[in-house]
Structures are given as C-alpha cells and as structure tokens.
Design an enzyme around this catalytic site. Structure first.
Site, PDB file in Angstrom:
ATOM      1  N   GLU A 356      38.058  39.130 126.491  1.00  5.09           N
ATOM      2  CA  GLU A 356      38.730  39.315 125.207  1.00  5.09           C
ATOM      3  C   GLU A 356      38.311  38.226 124.220  1.00  5.09           C
ATOM      4  O   GLU A 356      38.268  38.452 123.013  1.00  5.09           O
ATOM      5  CB  GLU A 356      40.256  39.310 125.393  1.00  5.09           C
ATOM      6  CG  GLU A 356      41.010  39.966 124.251  1.00  5.09           C
ATOM      7  CD  GLU A 356      42.478  40.193 124.558  1.00  5.09           C
ATOM      8  OE1 GLU A 356      42.864  41.353 124.799  1.00  5.09           O
ATOM      9  OE2 GLU A 356      43.240  39.206 124.563  1.00  5.09           O
ATOM     10  N   HIS A 387      33.660  42.164 152.674  1.00  6.03           N
ATOM     11  CA  HIS A 387      33.609  43.476 153.320  1.00  6.03           C
ATOM     12  C   HIS A 387      33.660  44.605 152.290  1.00  6.03           C
ATOM     13  O   HIS A 387      33.936  45.752 152.645  1.00  6.03           O
ATOM     14  CB  HIS A 387      34.759  43.599 154.321  1.00  6.03           C
ATOM     15  CG  HIS A 387      34.665  42.603 155.434  1.00  6.03           C
ATOM     16  ND1 HIS A 387      34.001  42.861 156.620  1.00  6.03           N
ATOM     17  CD2 HIS A 387      35.115  41.328 155.528  1.00  6.03           C
ATOM     18  CE1 HIS A 387      34.066  41.795 157.401  1.00  6.03           C
ATOM     19  NE2 HIS A 387      34.734  40.847 156.761  1.00  6.03           N
ATOM     20  N   LYS A 515      44.590  51.412 119.566  1.00  7.17           N
ATOM     21  CA  LYS A 515      46.031  51.459 119.288  1.00  7.17           C
ATOM     22  C   LYS A 515      46.317  52.307 118.053  1.00  7.17           C
ATOM     23  O   LYS A 515      47.265  53.106 118.039  1.00  7.17           O
ATOM     24  CB  LYS A 515      46.588  50.042 119.094  1.00  7.17           C
ATOM     25  CG  LYS A 515      46.644  49.219 120.359  1.00  7.17           C
ATOM     26  CD  LYS A 515      47.555  48.000 120.234  1.00  7.17           C
ATOM     27  CE  LYS A 515      47.021  46.970 119.287  1.00  7.17           C
ATOM     28  NZ  LYS A 515      47.807  45.707 119.327  1.00  7.17           N
TER      29      LYS A 515
END
Length: 550
Positions: A356, A387, A515
C-alpha cells in the site's frame, strides 16, 4: 517537502547498472570462499537481542558502496529529517507523517504547524491506560453487572491488521480477556464471531477515524443490533461499545459515550496506526505496561534509524539490498518467513505496509516512472512453507529474496521442538545459498546403490543451483520490545525505498476507485431489474448474480 530526484538519473544508479553486468554472475559459494570474514562484514547487531545477517546476499563491497552512494545522492538523510521533524511529506494529502511521535518515549517536542503534539499523544495514552485497567481489572461492568470477558475489535486495513498481528505475536503476554477481530464486510465474519461471545460480557471497539468506513460501520451496526436483541435498552450500548475515532458527533449518535472515544490524528496513517488509539485492543490483550514496551522497542529502532550512518543502519541496508534485487536483478517479490508460529500474521501485516505504501507508478513530479517500484510481499510461517512453496524458491525460475526471522528462545519449551524448528531455519538459508551440485547428487545416489542409468536419469532433477539470496534475522526472544524493534525496522525499510524510488509512500489513492464504483453498484443490487449501465462483463456478472438469487 521531499526532493524530486529521479534515481535512474543519478551517478550511483548508472554505476550500479554498469556494476550489474559483472555482478549478475556473482556466486555465493565463491564469495564465502574468498572471504573468511564475510559473515562479520555483512551482519549487524541491534542492541543485545537482534542479529541481522545479510551475508547470504548477491552483493560485494562494490555493490554496497554504490548502493550507499544511491541513498546519499537521492538525499535520503534530508527525507529522514523531514519525516521526524513533522514536515508535510505526505504531500498529496498535505499531512505530516508522525507515527514515530506516538512512540517517542524521550518525550522530546515534536512540532506540527508549530504545535508540540506530545501532550496530546500522552493524554490519549493516559486515557487508554485508565480505561484498560478498569476493563482488565473487572471494574468495568456490562449491562447485567458482569465483568468483560471478550473484546471484539471492529476495523479494517490498518485498524485491523496491525492490532491483530501484534496480539497474536504477543499471546504469551496476554491476560484473561479473549480477543476477536472482525474486518471483512462479508457477514460471515461477524456472524461466526458473535456465535462465540456473550452480549452480557462482550466489549466492542469500533475503529474508524471518520466513523463512516463502510465495512467497519456495517459490522458495527450489525454488532449493535445483535447486542440490543439481548440488552433491549439503547442506554446499555455505552457499557459495551467504545470508539477509536475523531468524529464525536457520529460516535454519540451510535450510542457510545464520547468519554470512551479515543482519538488519533491525520498525521497517523492507517497502516502505521497500531501505535495510536487503534492499539487499544493490544493494551486490552497484553496490558498497558507491555504496550509501552512495544512503543519503547519501536522508539529504539527510530533512534537507530535517525542517528546511525547508512553503512551500519539496518533499515537502510535492508532497503538498499531490496532495491538491488527489485531494480537490477528483476525480482518481483520478496518473501517474509518467520520461524515462529506467534508471528503467523507478520507477513500479511507487511504485505499491506509495503504494497500500500510503495505500490505506485507515478513519481513525486506526477509523471509515470520508468523503473520498478514496490515488490509483491508474501510469506507464511516456517516450517509450513517448506511443505508448500519453498520448492519454487529452491528450484523455480524466479528469483525470490527471502527474509528468515526466528527467535533463539521459544516461549514454549516442548521437548526438542524448537531445536528441530531452528535446524530447519539454519538449513534453509544454507541450502538456498549454496545448493547441491551434480557431483554431490551423483555421489549420494551411488551411495544409495542406484545404477548408472538411474543416476543419469535422476541427477538433473536433484540438483540445487543455490545462489538464492536471504537475510537471516535472529532475535533472542519475541517480546513486546523486540517486536517493536522488528516492526519499526520494516517500516523504515519501506520508507527508505519510497524515498529512493521518488514516490509518495504515505498516501493510498489506489484503494479509492473500487470503493467509488462499489457505492454506485450497491443500489443496483436492491432489486431484480436487469442492469445495463456498465461494460458487458460487469453487466453480465451483476445480472447472473441476480438470477442466482431469484
């Protein structure tokens, strides 16, 4: 004001470009063979409790010389001074950047527009201390007279990631209160949390500076409705909700007593806000004294960052090495790999902190950059990652510099678990650096009794090229203070890179467009009418959504 210096036009960048022509053939095995003092030369200690080993990087003295020159030529020192002095270095929002003032344990004056912010910082800390002691001590009662047992922090982004990461990292220091964090506007997150708490003994913290954040306020109102089904009387809301906000009017309208509103300031960026009132959930989890230790640890790193020459400055060194890989080796990502289960949210926290901050394509002049900026940040705790994705780091075609972080002392002395964990920590960086040659693989297979044909067939698949770079960050133990050290170290690393890349690291305009569009789309989802106002893909998706729900 930060200077506008295109890094690619500096002499140091040009020198690094020329140096890379020979440096791209650098071999870690050879570098260590040539210099028995390499570890001593390319490692740094922070106090008594942290060792940063950067010797397993594809750098030599010339590389570091040019990188330090780059920091100086882009005037990093002036940028550091400007930030700590409270200058408005977040220029697109005309704001100072002073998360460092929140942890200024020296209490020396920090001025914003000529006014010392430290009295206000200390007043909020004192208010949080008094509030937390009442809740933790059982003096604060819910609407039926019972003490609080559970705390639900409702926030998103910086109002969630930081407090959640820290409370998880410091579980060994927690008290009897059970912490919950709700961030996602997906109703499942709140619904599942509410299944596990009792309205009579739950305290909700609503973390929103403006008290208008869509996700946070949607969740807060859902929590309020759930609470009132049990409590009945709206007057009881004040006993079960507190606000981390600056919007007193909206807080009061919600039903929260503004005496239980904890403020912070526009010079505190969301992703740097755990040090502020947003850290109230941390205080409620580990107690005020431990929170002060966290602040003190960060302040120690701040002092190191401000006062240490670049050649010995840990955040600067880590930042410059990151630039070497990002801008010259073409690395697109960095992995943060903590060998400590309590740090399981550390990589996610700095995924936000880094991406950000430095995920920008426009420089400080407003022009598109012609070079790479912020890397992709990701990671998981060891040994789980071994793994899962280490295969690609070891034998894939992408260069992925890695930070390995581990404590020497575990909080849980269970058999030989920690020795096994740490043997993997040490083994992985050794394997990544030095690999395994075809000759070593052949000898291993011969010893195992394989035939010549089997050996010839298997060798190519079992060779490890090595030369995969890593930093090893060894901490004596994860404590509030050392965690504060580590967080501030990474914060300053990110800042240094943003300065050198000539971008603004403290705004985040990239979160806005989605937004805005979501606010336009939301009313379109209220009925079953077909939508035609978007592109064909978005129209098709919305209409399919409506059809599925019909």
């Amino acid at each position: 004001m930060l200077k506008n210096i295109n890094p690619t036009q500096t002499q140091a960048w040009k020198a690094l470009t020329a140096h890379f022509e020979s440096a791209q053939d650098m071999d870690l095995k050879a570098l260590f063979a040539q210099d028995s003092e390499r570890f001593a030369k390319y490692s740094a200690r922070f106090g008594q409790d942290i060792l940063v080993d950067y010797s397993k990087n594809l750098v030599n003295a010339e590389t570091m010389q040019h990188l330090f020159a780059l920091a100086k030529e882009t005037d990093l020192q002036s940028a550091i001074t400007a930030m700590f002095k409270g200058e408005a270095i977040n220029q697109t929002e005309d704001r100072a950047v002073l998360h460092t003032a929140l942890r200024n344990r020296s209490n020396s004056p920090v001025l914003v527009n000529g006014e010392d912010v430290m009295p206000a910082v200390n007043a909020v800390l004192a208010k949080m201390k008094a509030f937390s002691e009442r809740v933790i001590g059982g003096e604060w009662k819910g609407f039926t007279g019972k003490a609080i047992t559970d705390v639900v922090n409702i926030g998103i982004g910086g109002s969630d990631l930081g407090p959640y990461m820290v409370t998880e990292a410091l579980v060994p220091y927690k008290n009897h209160l059970t912490m919950h964090f709700v961030s996602n506007v997906d109703g499942t997150h709140m619904a599942e949390t509410l299944k596990n708490v009792d309205p009579e003994t739950t305290l909700f913290l609503v973390a929103s500076k403006t008290f208008t954040t869509q996700e946070t306020m949607t969740n807060a109102h859902t929590a309020r409705d759930w609470f009132l089904k049990a409590a009945g009387d709206e007057a009881h809301v004040a006993k079960h909700f507190a606000a981390l906000s600056t919007n007193g009017k909206a807080v009061a309208e919600f039903g929260i007593d503004t005496d239980n509103m904890f403020e912070f300031w526009d010079w505190v960026g969301g992703r740097y806000s755990l040090w502020s009132a947003i850290g109230l959930s941390i205080i409620l989890s580990i107690g005020y004294d431990n929170f002060v230790e966290l602040l003190a640890g960060a302040h120690e790193m701040d002092q190191h960052f401000v006062n240490t020459p670049f050649e010995s400055n840990i955040p600067v060194i880590l930042a410059l090495i990151g630039i070497w890989y990002n801008n010259f080796h073409g690395a697109e990502s960095e992995a943060i790999l903590p060998y400590d289960q309590y740090l399981h949210r550390f990589a996610a926290y700095f995924q936000q902190g880094n991406m950000e901050s430095n995920g920008k394509y426009v420089d400080r002049d407003g022009n598109p950059v012609t070079y790479q900026t912020g890397p992709i940040i990701w990671g998981e705790p060891g040994t789980n990652g071994q793994h899962a994705f280490y295969q690609l780091i070891h034998q894939g075609t992408k260069l992925i510099p890695c930070d390995f972080i581990a404590p020497a002392v575990s909080h849980n002395l269970v058999g030989d678990h920690h020795q096994k964990l740490m043997s993997n920590f040490f083994a992985q960086t050794e394997a990544l650096a030095f690999g395994k040659s075809a000759q070593a693989v052949q000898a291993e297979l011969e010893k195992a009794g394989k035939s010549a044909a089997e050996i010839a067939a298997l060798v190519p698949f079992k060779v490890f090229e090595g030369n995969r770079p890593t930093n090893s960050i060894l901490v004596k133990q994860i404590t509030p203070r050392t965690l504060g050290n580590l967080i501030a170290m990474y914060e300053h690393k990110i800042f240094v890179q943003g300065v050198i890349w000539n971008i603004f690291s403290f705004d985040q305009w990239g979160v806005e467009l989605g937004k805005q569009l979501a606010n336009q789309i939301l009313p379109e989802l209220a009925d079953s009418a077909a939508v035609t106002s978007h592109d064909s893909s978005t129209n098709g998706l919305i209409n399919a959504f409506k059809a599925f729900r019909a």
